[in-house]
Structure formats: structure tokens, C-alpha cells
Design an enzyme around this catalytic site. Structure first.
Site, PDB file in Angstrom:
ATOM      1  CG  HIS A  66      -2.075   0.925   1.088  1.00  0.00           C
ATOM      2  ND1 HIS A  66      -2.005   2.255   1.362  1.00  0.00           N
ATOM      3  CD2 HIS A  66      -3.329   0.678   0.651  1.00  0.00           C
ATOM      4  CE1 HIS A  66      -3.189   2.811   1.111  1.00  0.00           C
ATOM      5  NE2 HIS A  66      -4.009   1.880   0.679  1.00  0.00           N
ATOM      6  CG  ASP A 119      -8.267  -4.109  -3.466  1.00  0.00           C
ATOM      7  OD1 ASP A 119      -7.474  -3.195  -3.733  1.00  0.00           O
ATOM      8  OD2 ASP A 119      -9.501  -3.965  -3.455  1.00  0.00           O
TER       9      ASP A 119
END
Ligand code: SDX
Length: 391
Positions: A272, A329
Site C-alpha cells: 500500500h 483487496d
């Protein structure tokens, strides 16, 4: 100029901005919507529309405000009949995200008389229209991709129930809402509602800063979200897990391929730009995955594969050194699949969830009189001035 190029500097693509909407602490793994921790909002009985109001207007709605908001949205779900031809005209194999973005851009045609970006009442009305119609467009994109007839919305149903019926109901028999599925989807949508200045939200703000209306800005945001490094990752995770399963090479061999950067393969759903700790949303999704699949009576070996992959990666120095953890996700696709959504619709679900955040950021920026057109700064690393001496 010492011959360096932009790539030598590492392409730094950040344009800082201020906002009151969402707070993230990437090191601590903290996410708060208007100051409320995401864990409390998801585990409480908040509804998706209640949080949408919070994000857009800054405070939790009163019961009357929420009731009126919900009622207005229910009464704006119908699409112009003309728009249905649009789905017929789109190429048969069009990706649902392309259909979603194109249909949203086309929506503005019907509302040119009351969608003035500088009129706060028009901005609120366009928020209602987009919140009401995006799920319907998304369901039609899904139905189109599986060759089934479109249903009309049922205004007696809640936001999430209506969306489930439009996706999984059919003309031949009444659709029975599964309360477990509805509650699980509501929680997942709440988890996606906003996330500060991510790529698609920054796109919505940048397009909005040019004076473009909400339809154009949201259509652009949908396209940005579709990228596999962003929202498209939830679809890419499922494809990755299926490839690992079908290759027969096992998780350990796949992790070696990632570490060796063979064929540029990445561990999708990991890493991320901000979280260098466990994404708090991923933790909440993982917690509910077992519960939801059990309640739906689904056992999916891909969930076991995902857990094995996570376990190996979190123990491996390659991922620890780079502070790579599961992001939002990584587990969502397994739940969407158990609900019956096709893999290519997963990112559409992300867009449905993220719409309130996009609208909140668009409104925060565009109703601010100080708003200026966006113009990210550049560090020039090209050739110094030189003379053109002709061919
Ligand atoms: C979302 O911004 C947001 O808030 C987005 C989002 C939201 O709610 O809006 O949270 C939603 O988009 C989540 C991210 C979904 N994307 C993926 O899961 C795709 C896989 N992840 C990566 O592509 C990557 O982690 C990014 C793009 C998400 C973040 O990239 P960074 O932080 O810029 O990391 P990087 O590219 O600088 O990589 C640093 C190192 C590199 O290794 P070295 O060159 O140092 O050897 O980590 C490696 C990278 O190769 N790396 C990965 C990896 N992510 C980074 N290696 C393998 N698998 C990965 N997933």
C-alpha cells in the site's frame, strides 16, 4: 544538468491537498471517517447511507435527515429509458468498469438544467441521483455481461437489498433477500466508502477542479479505480489465486516467483502507498470472510489458499523488509465470489462503495470559494536550452 532523467529521481507523483473527511495513519494502521474509527462504524449498526451522509456533510444524520435522504435516493433509482439502449450499444465483451464509467458520463445529458456545479442545491441533487443510479447501472452492466434481462428497482427495498435483487433477481420468480448476504455486503461497502487522497479520489478532485460536473468527475474516478494497482486489484487477487491453484506449483513456488520478480509478478492484494502496517480494512474483511462463507454455506479452497499465502508472506523477510501487508483487496474477492458476483464485477462493487467518498471530496473542494484548478508541480530534469539548427 548531469544527464539525470525523471526516472533517476524516482517518479514522485504527489500533489498534497487538505481535507476534513478521512484520516489515515499508515504506520499505526488507523482509518477514521470524520473522526470515527472504521472498526466502530463497521461493527455498529450504521448503514451505508448513514455513513455516506457523514462523509458528505461532516456529521452523522438525524433520524429525519437519514429518512429523507434514503427516501429521495429510493425515488431517483429509475434510469431514463433511453439509457437502456446504451447497454445494448456497448460491445458485448466490454468490461463492466468501462460500461459503468461511460454510462455515468452519459447521465449528465439528462440533467443539464439542474446540475450546475456552483449551485449547492444542484450539487446535493446530483449526489442523490448518482447514489441512486450507480447501483442500477452497475447491476445492468452485470446483467448485460451474463445475458439476463434488466429488472426495475423496487423502492420498497433498502439500498443494499435493491442492489442484490437487481443483480440476482430475475423476471421469472420473486427474489428472496438473504439477510446474511445483505449485512455482509453493507459492511464491505462501508469499508470502501472513503480513503483520503487515493488515486481515484485525487482524479475526481482534479477533474472537478476544472469546473467539470460531478458526472464527468465520477466517470473519470471510475476509470482510475479500474487499474490493477488500485481498485482493479480485487479482481486481480482472484485471478492470481486461481492461477496458483491451476498451476499446481503451490504457494511457496509462487512466493519465490514474486521475490525473484519473475515476469514482473506481484502479490496482488499486498502492499500500500500509505499503510506500512496491516490495512485495518483487510483485518475486518478477513474476520468476516469465514463467517460469511459459512453462513452462505460456501467452502472455497481459494480462501484457504489466500490464508496460506498471507501466512507465508508475513513470515518472509522480503515482505517484512518492504513492509508489505494485506490491503483491502486481498480478501474481498473471495466473499464477492461466494455471493455470486462474477470476478469482473468485483471492482464495480468497489466503485459503488467508494462513490460517497468521491462525492464528499468533490463537494468539499468545489463548494470552497478558494478552490483553484489543479496543477501538480513538476521537477524539470530534461535537456537545457539548445539551438535548433534545422534538419
Ligand atoms: C488500493 O491509495 C489508496 O488508499 C488505495 C486504496 C483505496 O482504498 O483507495 O487503499 C485501494 O488501491 C489498495 C492497493 C491495491 N493494489 C494492489 O494490491 C496491487 C499490488 N500492490 C502493489 O502494486 C503496490 O504495493 C502498490 C501499488 C499498492 C503500492 O506501491 P508502493 O507503495 O509505491 O510500493 P513500491 O512500488 O514503491 O514498492 C516498494 C517495494 C518494491 O520492491 P524493490 O524495488 O524495493 O525491490 O515493494 C515491492 C516493490 O517491487 N512491492 C511488491 C508489492 N508491492 C510493492 N512486491 C510484490 N508484491 C507487491 N504487491
Amino acid at each position: 544538468q548531469t544527464g539525470f532523467t525523471a526516472l533517476d529521481y524516482g517518479f514522485v507523483n504527489t500533489a498534497s491537498t487538505m481535507s476534513d473527511i478521512t484520516y489515515i495513519d499508515g504506520d499505526q494502521g488507523i482509518l477514521r471517517y470524520r473522526g470515527y474509527p472504521i472498526e466502530q462504524l463497521v461493527k455498529g449498526n450504521a448503514s451505508f447511507l448513514e455513513i455516506a451522509w457523514l462523509l458528505i456533510y461532516g456529521e452523522l444524520p438525524t433520524a429525519d435527515q437519514l429518512g429523507e435522504f434514503d427516501d429521495k435516493i429510493r425515488h431517483h433509482t429509475l434510469l431514463h429509458e433511453d439509457l437502456k439502449n446504451f447497454f445494448t450499444a456497448m460491445p458485448a465483451g466490454a468490461h463492466p468498469m468501462a460500461v459503468l464509467s461511460s454510462a455515468v458520463a452519459a447521465l449528465s445529458t439528462y440533467y443539464e438544467n439542474d446540475s450546475d456545479p456552483d449551485n449547492p442545491e444542484h450539487v446535493d441533487l446530483t449526489n442523490i441521483r448518482l447514489l441512486a443510479k450507480l447501483p442500477v447501472i452497475a447491476a445492468y452492466a452485470h446483467k448485460k455481461s451474463i445475458g439476463q434481462a434488466f429488472l426495475y428497482p423496487d423502492n420498497k427495498l433498502s439500498y443494499v437489498e435493491n442492489f442484490l435483487r437487481l443483480n440476482f433477481g430475475n423476471m421469472a420468480e420473486p427474489y428472496e433477500i438473504d439477510p446474511v448476504m445483505a449485512k455482509a455486503l453493507e459492511r464491505l461497502l462501508i469499508l470502501h466508502e472513503d480513503h483520503e487522497q487515493n488515486a481515484s479520489t485525487s482524479t475526481v478532485r482534479l477533474v472537478g477542479s476544472t469546473g467539470a460536473d460531478q458526472f464527468a468527475s465520477i466517470a473519470a474516478g471510475i476509470q482510475a479505480l479500474a487499474g490493477p494497482l488500485h481498485g482493479g486489484a480485487n479482481e486481480a487477487v482472484l485471478n492470481m489465486l486461481a492461477q496458483i491453484r491451476d498451476s499446481g506449483q503451490g504457494v511457496k513456488r509462487f512466493v519465490e516467483k514474486v521475490k525473484n520478480k519473475e515476469d514482473g509478478v506481484k502479490l496482488m492484494g499486498f502492499g500500500h502507498r500509505v499503510y506500512k502496517n496491516y490495512d485495518p480494512r483487510a483485518k475486518l474483511v478477513k474476520e468476516s470472510a469465514d463467517e460469511v462463507l459459512a453462513a452462505l454455506g460456501v467452502h472455497d479452497p481459494l480462501l484457504d489458499l489466500a490464508k496460506e499465502l498471507e501466512e507465508i508472506a508475513l513470515e518472509d523477510d522480503y515482505f517484512k523488509e518492504r513492509r508489505l501487508y494485506p490491503n483491502v483487496d486481498f480478501y474481498t474477492g473471495v466473499i464477492y465470489k461466494a455471493m455470486g458476483f462474477p470476478t469482473r464485477v468485483f471492482t464495480v462493487l468497489f466503485a459503488i462503495g467508494r462513490l460517497p467518498g468521491w462525492l464528499a471530496h468533490w463537494r468539499e473542494q468545489n463548494l470552497d470559494p478558494r478552490n483553484k484548478i489543479g496543477r501538480p508541480q513538476q521537477l524539470y530534469t530534461g535537456s537545457p536550452a539548445r539551438e535548433y539548427r534545422g534538419a
